[in-house]
Design a protein around this motif. Structure first.
Motif: not given
Length: 174
Positions: A36-46
């Motif tokens: 999911a796009y949200g998973q990509v962006y939350s992972t990148m933020a982490r």
């Protein structure tokens, strides 16, 4: 699968936007489970917060600004460490299927029917994977082989358990 390590590894070939990371991940690893796009962006933020990636540039887009991420030296070291560690084999000592067999026996339901139904589902999936393997590229073939070998082991367990149902029923209903 470690999504963070996979995204880091994809960044080793050069900086990318989150959209590009998702597309590449889905092409290489997400056939059955796209990110999911949200998973990509939350992972990148982490990963950014941990110092494993950095923002290499920001470009205006049709919507929010597009960040381009690059892996840091710490990120490269983290991926190298992860790749060098063997994965822990999962022995499946307490599976849902075993639990269902025991509960069927304990509640007077047919464990044999449960095993037959599960065998049919395994065979259906094996046929599907065999078709996918036959029509797929090398990556698909290897992924399907891995799944097929596990399903074959499950089928052997189903047969062995079916042959021992009377013995198991006697033990669990004491």
């Amino acid at each position: 699968m470690s999504i963070g390590h996979t995204l880091l590894g994809l960044l080793e070939s050069g900086p990318r936007h989150g959209y590009d990371l998702k597309r590449t991940f889905d092409e290489r690893f997400g056939h059955d489970r796209p990110l999911a796009y949200g998973q990509v962006y939350s992972t990148m933020a982490r990963l950014l917060k941990s110092g494993l990636v950095e923002v290499d540039g920001i470009e205006p887009g049709g919507g929010p600004e597009r960040k381009r991420y690059a892996i840091t030296d710490a990120g490269i070291t983290d991926v190298a460490t992860w790749l060098a560690q063997p994965e822990k084999p999962e022995p499946y000592l307490q599976t849902t299927l075993y639990t269902k067999v025991v509960l069927a026996l304990l509640t007077g339901r047919s464990a044999a029917d449960l095993l037959d139904s599960q065998r049919a589902e395994h065979l259906r999936l094996m046929r599907e994977l065999t078709r996918r393997k036959r029509d797929g590229d090398l990556a698909d073939q290897l992924i399907c082989d891995h799944a097929l070998f596990h399903l074959e082991a499950d089928l052997r367990w189903l047969e062995l358990t079916a042959a021992r149902l009377d013995q198991l029923a006697a033990e669990v209903t004491r």
